[in-house]
Design an enzyme around this catalytic site. Structure first.
Site, PDB file in Angstrom:
ATOM      1  N   SER A  27      21.993   1.941   9.824  1.00  0.00           N
ATOM      2  CA  SER A  27      20.685   1.306   9.619  1.00  0.00           C
ATOM      3  C   SER A  27      20.372   0.338  10.752  1.00  0.00           C
ATOM      4  O   SER A  27      19.295  -0.241  10.790  1.00  0.00           O
ATOM      5  CB  SER A  27      20.653   0.567   8.278  1.00  0.00           C
ATOM      6  OG  SER A  27      21.678  -0.414   8.243  1.00  0.00           O
ATOM      7  N   ASN A 113      26.150  -7.168   0.246  1.00  0.00           N
ATOM      8  CA  ASN A 113      25.109  -7.023  -0.780  1.00  0.00           C
ATOM      9  C   ASN A 113      24.302  -8.310  -0.962  1.00  0.00           C
ATOM     10  O   ASN A 113      23.072  -8.272  -1.042  1.00  0.00           O
ATOM     11  CB  ASN A 113      25.731  -6.592  -2.108  1.00  0.00           C
ATOM     12  CG  ASN A 113      26.336  -5.192  -2.020  1.00  0.00           C
ATOM     13  OD1 ASN A 113      26.191  -4.525  -0.995  1.00  0.00           O
ATOM     14  ND2 ASN A 113      27.014  -4.772  -3.071  1.00  0.00           N
ATOM     15  N   THR A 158     -25.810  -0.703  -4.140  1.00  0.00           N
ATOM     16  CA  THR A 158     -24.914  -0.225  -5.198  1.00  0.00           C
ATOM     17  C   THR A 158     -25.085   1.294  -5.203  1.00  0.00           C
ATOM     18  O   THR A 158     -26.183   1.787  -4.905  1.00  0.00           O
ATOM     19  CB  THR A 158     -25.269  -0.787  -6.595  1.00  0.00           C
ATOM     20  OG1 THR A 158     -26.554  -0.292  -6.962  1.00  0.00           O
ATOM     21  CG2 THR A 158     -25.294  -2.320  -6.595  1.00  0.00           C
ATOM     22  N   HIS A 159     -24.021   2.003  -5.490  1.00  0.00           N
ATOM     23  CA  HIS A 159     -24.051   3.481  -5.418  1.00  0.00           C
ATOM     24  C   HIS A 159     -24.503   3.955  -4.039  1.00  0.00           C
ATOM     25  O   HIS A 159     -25.042   5.044  -3.909  1.00  0.00           O
ATOM     26  CB  HIS A 159     -24.973   4.073  -6.492  1.00  0.00           C
ATOM     27  CG  HIS A 159     -24.710   3.539  -7.872  1.00  0.00           C
ATOM     28  ND1 HIS A 159     -23.901   4.159  -8.793  1.00  0.00           N
ATOM     29  CD2 HIS A 159     -25.137   2.392  -8.480  1.00  0.00           C
ATOM     30  CE1 HIS A 159     -23.854   3.455  -9.904  1.00  0.00           C
ATOM     31  NE2 HIS A 159     -24.594   2.371  -9.734  1.00  0.00           N
ATOM     32  N   SER A 286     -16.177  11.029  22.735  1.00  0.00           N
ATOM     33  CA  SER A 286     -15.799  12.395  22.386  1.00  0.00           C
ATOM     34  C   SER A 286     -15.454  13.155  23.662  1.00  0.00           C
ATOM     35  O   SER A 286     -16.081  12.945  24.697  1.00  0.00           O
ATOM     36  CB  SER A 286     -16.967  13.084  21.675  1.00  0.00           C
ATOM     37  OG  SER A 286     -16.847  14.491  21.777  1.00  0.00           O
ATOM     38  N   LYS A 292     -21.419  10.592  22.362  1.00  0.00           N
ATOM     39  CA  LYS A 292     -20.758   9.988  21.206  1.00  0.00           C
ATOM     40  C   LYS A 292     -20.093   8.648  21.499  1.00  0.00           C
ATOM     41  O   LYS A 292     -19.512   8.433  22.548  1.00  0.00           O
ATOM     42  CB  LYS A 292     -19.683  10.938  20.646  1.00  0.00           C
ATOM     43  CG  LYS A 292     -20.202  12.144  19.942  1.00  0.00           C
ATOM     44  CD  LYS A 292     -21.024  11.838  18.687  1.00  0.00           C
ATOM     45  CE  LYS A 292     -20.188  11.315  17.545  1.00  0.00           C
ATOM     46  NZ  LYS A 292     -19.311  12.336  16.968  1.00  0.00           N
ATOM     47  N   ASN A 294     -17.660   6.552  18.928  1.00  0.00           N
ATOM     48  CA  ASN A 294     -17.106   6.645  17.577  1.00  0.00           C
ATOM     49  C   ASN A 294     -16.380   5.359  17.173  1.00  0.00           C
ATOM     50  O   ASN A 294     -15.673   4.768  17.991  1.00  0.00           O
ATOM     51  CB  ASN A 294     -16.124   7.819  17.500  1.00  0.00           C
ATOM     52  CG  ASN A 294     -16.801   9.152  17.767  1.00  0.00           C
ATOM     53  OD1 ASN A 294     -17.956   9.355  17.388  1.00  0.00           O
ATOM     54  ND2 ASN A 294     -16.095  10.043  18.433  1.00  0.00           N
ATOM     55  N   GLU A 299     -12.111   3.541  11.606  1.00  0.00           N
ATOM     56  CA  GLU A 299     -11.586   4.733  10.924  1.00  0.00           C
ATOM     57  C   GLU A 299     -10.074   4.629  10.765  1.00  0.00           C
ATOM     58  O   GLU A 299      -9.510   5.024   9.738  1.00  0.00           O
ATOM     59  CB  GLU A 299     -11.953   5.986  11.703  1.00  0.00           C
ATOM     60  CG  GLU A 299     -13.450   6.274  11.689  1.00  0.00           C
ATOM     61  CD  GLU A 299     -13.822   7.342  12.703  1.00  0.00           C
ATOM     62  OE1 GLU A 299     -13.423   8.498  12.517  1.00  0.00           O
ATOM     63  OE2 GLU A 299     -14.505   7.011  13.690  1.00  0.00           O
ATOM     64  N   TYR A 326      23.854  -2.722  -6.736  1.00  0.00           N
ATOM     65  CA  TYR A 326      23.554  -2.193  -5.409  1.00  0.00           C
ATOM     66  C   TYR A 326      23.926  -0.716  -5.323  1.00  0.00           C
ATOM     67  O   TYR A 326      24.989  -0.291  -5.790  1.00  0.00           O
ATOM     68  CB  TYR A 326      24.313  -2.970  -4.314  1.00  0.00           C
ATOM     69  CG  TYR A 326      24.002  -2.429  -2.932  1.00  0.00           C
ATOM     70  CD1 TYR A 326      22.853  -2.840  -2.261  1.00  0.00           C
ATOM     71  CD2 TYR A 326      24.818  -1.474  -2.329  1.00  0.00           C
ATOM     72  CE1 TYR A 326      22.539  -2.309  -1.012  1.00  0.00           C
ATOM     73  CE2 TYR A 326      24.507  -0.946  -1.088  1.00  0.00           C
ATOM     74  CZ  TYR A 326      23.366  -1.364  -0.430  1.00  0.00           C
ATOM     75  OH  TYR A 326      23.043  -0.841   0.789  1.00  0.00           O
ATOM     76  N   LYS A 334      14.133  -0.735   3.854  1.00  0.00           N
ATOM     77  CA  LYS A 334      13.687  -1.498   5.020  1.00  0.00           C
ATOM     78  C   LYS A 334      12.613  -0.820   5.894  1.00  0.00           C
ATOM     79  O   LYS A 334      11.637  -1.483   6.260  1.00  0.00           O
ATOM     80  CB  LYS A 334      14.897  -1.934   5.856  1.00  0.00           C
ATOM     81  CG  LYS A 334      15.552  -3.179   5.246  1.00  0.00           C
ATOM     82  CD  LYS A 334      16.914  -3.490   5.781  1.00  0.00           C
ATOM     83  CE  LYS A 334      18.023  -2.714   5.143  1.00  0.00           C
ATOM     84  NZ  LYS A 334      18.136  -2.828   3.669  1.00  0.00           N
TER      85      LYS A 334
HETATM   86  N1  ARG Z   1      22.951  -1.857   5.435  1.00  0.00           N
HETATM   87  C1  ARG Z   1      23.048  -2.111   4.047  1.00  0.00           C
HETATM   88  C2  ARG Z   1      21.662  -2.106   3.411  1.00  0.00           C
HETATM   89  O1  ARG Z   1      20.734  -2.279   4.099  1.00  0.00           O
HETATM   90  C3  ARG Z   1      23.648  -3.456   3.827  1.00  0.00           C
HETATM   91  C4  ARG Z   1      24.334  -3.553   2.527  1.00  0.00           C
HETATM   92  C5  ARG Z   1      25.466  -2.622   2.535  1.00  0.00           C
HETATM   93  N2  ARG Z   1      26.275  -2.765   1.382  1.00  0.00           N
HETATM   94  C6  ARG Z   1      27.180  -1.831   1.092  1.00  0.00           C
HETATM   95  N3  ARG Z   1      27.869  -2.035   0.049  1.00  0.00           N
HETATM   96  N4  ARG Z   1      27.369  -0.755   1.811  1.00  0.00           N
HETATM   97  O2  ARG Z   1      21.486  -1.921   2.229  1.00  0.00           O
END
Ligand code: ARG
Length: 466
Positions: A27, A113, A158-159, A286, A292, A294, A299, A326, A334
């Site tokens: 990660s 965790n 409205t509408h 365009s 054009k 735009n 958008e 967990y 993330k």
């Molecule tokens: N990279 C992990 C996450 O974002 C961190 C926590 C990892 N905990 C574990 N027990 N492997 O969730």
């Protein structure tokens, strides 16, 4: 013996992870942005460990110096991130270990965790404040448009049918209200984030004599009186992703607001409305049609709202059905959160940029708002003031509108004799109803679009956005 790179948890393993597994499970490619929060958390944790006597002050200071140096390297772009070390936590701990022997004591009474839960709460506090500021920027840009065009009237819809006249400023203030709610919502998410999970360990706290309140205080997890705020259940603290959801939800709703604002602007820029011209810098041409121009920025604001909603949905689906506490699935929280933050920040800037160069086409606005049908309701109110029940007045004015249509004449070009055929309560002054400025001036109650209220709202927003 496991590979050295997995030294943090490799003790019970006889084989190291497959390359595919490393690629799959890392990660650090996206959580490295948490480094400043991770390091702040580790410094506070080390300070607490020293305070309760679990490490020496010398070790604490060595850890602090090492972490400061690492953060400096990261900020300078000189830090080497290693995907084999999985995540931001292990990358930093590994780098610290190479610098300071005391690093081996840092993870005392801590798990990744509660560490990631803490990092994210610190991130959310930062993100809510930063996005709130960006939204203020967009609000200020909108207020400037209102200030530059205080006298301009447009039809309100409205509408998507012409309804009643309003000051352009009143319409812009409606957008400010929407954005203000977004700001307040982010402040609420900030408050929800403001509880420190450190000390929850992996799931069940620790047997070691830590001081959670001390760590919380160092990290700024405090209430208005400066009292530390720590989470109250170790299992919930490492499993809970509500703040993620609430943040993504606030971003999604902000996106919906942006989308509605953008849609108004797109309509207003069309030749059919022609109320505004949007700046070249936020439009595109365009490749085929030379004429054009735009409104692509608007958008895309509309389009990005789909993405922000998608991120919220990703998170809801991610958490649904997960057993406590967990689970590694949670690592996938993330990308969605960061994308919502990044896109929402961009969107706020783009709205500000787009409206900053906006030109109001006053003649077109004046022509559109001159439509006397916009004051048909005022005519019904006129009859009410003559003592006619509203339902009867509404019906009578409806008949007047039909009569005008039959005669192919604007409403205010009918004669007194014409309207008398519809209802006896029309007096000779009936046609004065169609004076636009007088009609607006009568709407002086709180929240209404009359000039008195618009002036008040100008003052209110000036103060709120100062
Ligand atoms: N990279 C992990 C996450 O974002 C961190 C926590 C990892 N905990 C574990 N027990 N492997 O969730």
């Amino acid at each position: 013996m496991a590979k050295k790179s997995q030294a943090t948890w490799g003790g019970r393993f006889s084989a190291s992870p497959a390359d595919l597994m490393l690629r799959f499970s890392e990660s650090v490619s996206f959580d490295r942005r948490l480094a400043p929060f991770d390091i702040a958390g580790s410094k506070a944790h080390a300070a607490m460990l020293a305070k309760v006597g679990l490490i020496t002050r010398q070790d604490r200071d060595a850890i602090h110096r090492g972490l400061d140096a690492i953060l400096k390297e990261i900020k300078a772009g000189k830090f080497t991130w290693n995907t084999a070390l999985e995540d931001v936590h292990m990358n930093i701990e590994h780098a610290l270990t190479k610098r300071v022997p005391a690093a081996a004591r840092l993870h005392t009474a801590r798990s990744r965790n509660d560490q990631i839960a803490t990092d994210m709460r610190l991130f959310f506090k930062y993100a809510c404040a930063a996005l709130g500021e960006k939204i203020v920027g967009a609000q200020r840009a909108l207020l400037a448009v209102a200030k530059a065009n205080p006298e301009v009237l447009i039809p309100g819809y409205t509408h998507l049918q012409r309804a009643q006249p309003v000051y352009l400023a009143h319409h812009l203030f409606a957008w400010l209200e929407m954005l203000e709610r977004d700001r307040l919502r982010l402040a609420e998410v900030f408050a929800k984030a403001n509880w420190c999970p450190l000390g929850s360990g992996a799931i069940a706290g620790t047997t070691l004599p830590i001081n959670r309140e001390y760590t919380a205080k160092l990290l700024g997890f405090v209430d208005a009186q400066g009292r530390p705020q720590v989470t109250q259940n170790s299992m919930d603290a490492v499993a809970d992703r509500d703040v993620h959801l609430e943040f993504a939800s606030a971003c999604a709703l902000f996106g919906v607001h942006l989308s509605r604002i953008a849609e108004d602007l797109i309509l207003w820029m069309s030749s059919e409305f022609a109320f505004v011209d949007l700046p070249d810098a936020f439009c595109t041409g365009s490749s085929l049609m030379p004429q054009k121009k735009n409104p692509d920025a608007c958008e895309l604001l509309r389009g990005k709202s789909a993405r922000l909603q998608g991120n919220l949905h990703t998170l809801l689906t991610l958490v649904k059905g997960l057993p406590l506490t967990y689970n590694r699935d949670l690592q996938e929280d993330k990308p969605a959160v960061f994308d919502s933050f990044d896109q929402a920040m961009l969107c706020a800037d783009v709205l500000a940029g787009t409206v900053t160069g906006l030109k109001v086409k006053r003649a077109a606005c004046a022509a559109a708002v001159a439509d006397p049908a916009l004051l048909a309701t005022d005519l019904a109110d006129y009859l009410v003031m003559q003592g006619v029940p509203f339902r009867e007045a509404h019906h009578a004015v409806g008949a007047v509108v039909r009569l005008a249509e039959q005669k192919k004449a604007p409403l205010n070009r009918l004669t007194h004799a014409d309207v008398l055929t519809v209802h006896a309560a029309f007096a000779a002054d009936w046609v004065k109803v169609f004076d636009l400025r007088t009609a607006l001036a009568k709407r002086h109650g709180t929240g209404m679009p009359g000039p008195l209220q618009v002036t008040r709202q100008f003052a209110r927003w000036k103060k709120l956005l100062a």
